[in-house]
Design a protein around this motif. Sequence first.
Motif: not given
Length: 345
Positions: A52-58, A62-69, A141-145
């Motif tokens: 997975x990858x995570x998209x962070x919204x503040x 949209x704020x950032x896309x983070x890697x696994x961990x 991020x594009x896929x999410x929105x």
Amino acid sequence: MESFDDYVRRMRGRRGPSEPWQKLLVYIPWGIGLLLILGLLFDGSYTVAPHEQAVVLRFGRYRATVAPGLHVKLPVIDQVMKVSVEEHGLRLPLGSPSSGENAPGSVEGSRPLEEETLMLTGDLNTASVEWTIAWRVTEPSDYLFRFPRDVGDEGANAFASELITFVARTVMNRLVGDYSFDEVIGPKRSDIANEARAGMQHILDEYRCGITVTALQMQRVVPPDLVKPAFDRVNASIQEKQKLENEAEAQRNKLLPEAKAARDKLIREAEGYASRRRAESQGEIEALLAKHRAYQRAPELTRQRLYLEAMQDLLIGIKDKTIIDGDLKQLLPLLNLNTKGGRDQ
């Protein structure tokens, strides 16, 4: 202003001995505070799985896309939405999943109806075409929105699969229509697959959906069942033609070197004969020139020598020879010059 503790002590003084539950009132604010702290700590961290990858919204932006961990975020303020980036597969034209050996579309019984696979070729024939596509999310991020998240990951993947199926069928129908039937089932299969992948990716990039087509392979490209017997006969005749051509080519490759070798031999013999004849002719010319020079120096002597040489060459091949004096008036009895004492040698 009276504090809560003063209020409790005052009430105890009025009511006398306090009840057990009243003793717990002092710890209730601390318990509530501890629960709030634990809730904030729990909401302040999150884990992203390896696939997975995570998209962070503040504040919803949209704020950032983070890697696994393991990651931290601002409680309440930040919102984390996870997107699967593993590879997915589709078997088209019906869009059934193709990842895995037991997936639909990977066995004979799950193949679509032939009517669903027919496509019109450039020479106005029809071909049954099936292919597989591998895709994954590369821009979360594009896929999410682009796709709705209220239906969950499976629902979003379903929407993405429908979009990919629609784009793939559109591109494949156009490309198959650009080639003849023989090209589609034969030498142009790999070219069609490469062009289809590039065409699909171009359209998906225009949609900005964050999806990348990682592979596209042609699976079944065959004639329709109604014309397959005739097509098999045509293929058999083509194979027979190729067999005869190969045999003729092999015979040609065998006879051509032999003919070339015979030609070269004849050419060398002719060149040798020509060289020999030139040398002989040159020698005869030199001999004639030498006789001519000798004749110019001593005509009578040379003439006599030439006469004797000619007579020698003439008489050497005659077995019986008779010499008669030129001044003889009457014919004498035959004088046998080849005998000795009247007897043959």
